[in-house]
Design an enzyme around this catalytic site. Sequence first.
Site, short mmCIF file in Angstrom:
data_model
loop_
_atom_site.label_atom_id
_atom_site.label_comp_id
_atom_site.label_asym_id
_atom_site.label_seq_id
_atom_site.Cartn_x
_atom_site.Cartn_y
_atom_site.Cartn_z
N TRP A 35 0.83 -1.22 0.00
CA TRP A 35 0.00 0.00 0.00
C TRP A 35 0.86 1.27 0.00
CZ3 TRP A 35 -4.06 -2.50 -1.23
CH2 TRP A 35 -4.45 -3.65 -0.55
N ARG A 39 -31.07 22.81 -10.15
CA ARG A 39 -31.91 21.62 -10.32
C ARG A 39 -33.32 21.88 -9.80
NH1 ARG A 39 -33.04 16.80 -12.90
NH2 ARG A 39 -33.53 15.13 -11.43
N GLU A 50 -2.49 7.59 7.26
CA GLU A 50 -1.78 8.39 8.27
C GLU A 50 -2.39 8.25 9.66
OE1 GLU A 50 0.63 8.95 6.68
OE2 GLU A 50 -0.16 9.20 4.69
#
Length: 382
Positions: free
Chosen positions: A156, A264, A360
């Site tokens: 990772w 919208r 982190e």
Amino acid sequence: MNLELTVTQQALKEEFSHFVEAELQPYANDYDKQGAIPMALIQKLGAQGYLGATIPTHYGGRGMDQLSYGLLNEEIGKACSSTRSLITVHSSLTAETLLRCGSKAQKEKWLPLLATGNKLAAFGLSEPTAGSDTTSIKTSYLETEDGYLLNGVKKWITFAQIADLLVIIATGEQGITAFLVERNTPGLTIQPIDGILGTRASMLGEIHLKDCLVPAENILGKKGWGLPQVVNTALDNGRYSVACGSLGIARACLEDSIHYAKNRVQFGQLLKDHQLIKQKITNMVTEVKAATLLCRNAGYLRDKKDPNSIIQTSIAKYYASRIANTIAGDAVQLHGALGCHDSMSVQRYFRDAKVMEIIEGTTEIQQILIADHSIASLSSIL
């Protein structure tokens, strides 16, 4: 305490915003789909000095204060969390840690290269079986006449696919130690990792080390002090970057939601005129404002080199990453089906925000740190 931006900081914020609007925002969704950010963008980040933002000017950096650096992470985080993650791992985790813990020779060799982006850096801490529990790492080092042999796997690792310099945390007879390892070291191989939920363009990699010989002068910090000296410094730096980047995600979601609500029409009126939409926007605004103050406070204390900056940085990271998730979820909900389509940035923000609660130091790790500190000395936090 005055957290108002100075004239210089405000000018930098505008500079960052203009760069992001021109060079990053229009392309961020494409980078997410492609699973990579282009070298052309990285070169522009280097040319702007953003990869060496906090590196002193005599090493070729821009020498920014911490609050300004937070603004940089916030603005880039608004557009692309993957690009912000490059700033985090290259600058916060590696360059700033090298600046604090490195020898004179190490700093003179690497900081000018990192400041300009001529060399990229990554931080190798996590492993397949070691994440939050940093004491359980299995990557090992063995001292020899020629240096140290490293063996193990790191997983990772953000931007490992293109990093030139790797900080590798390993364990041995002298305790956990940090090493500077160059990409071309024999025995080092890197495999790309695909399929990540968010920050898909952050070019994750799995690092394999097989009898990698590293010279003794490549030890970063003191031998056996890898966790308290190097890792803790790096994570503190990284948490500040991620906190401000999370704030950027939240702000982007809020701005997109307001824009959509003003245009919208549903049930014969604009979304902005529906009471429940007003409630969502009110909550978003309040949470963004609170996170802004926490991040600015952390930056202010970091600039003062106040010891309380460490716990305040944890609080900022804890809160900002959590509200980024909440606001991103509300933004997707407000946009409806459109918010679930990859033509819209809010779906990317939604995925990226989840990652912010993990990297982190997870939300749970921050809860432990904040609670323990509060129990020991509540007044120092509040």
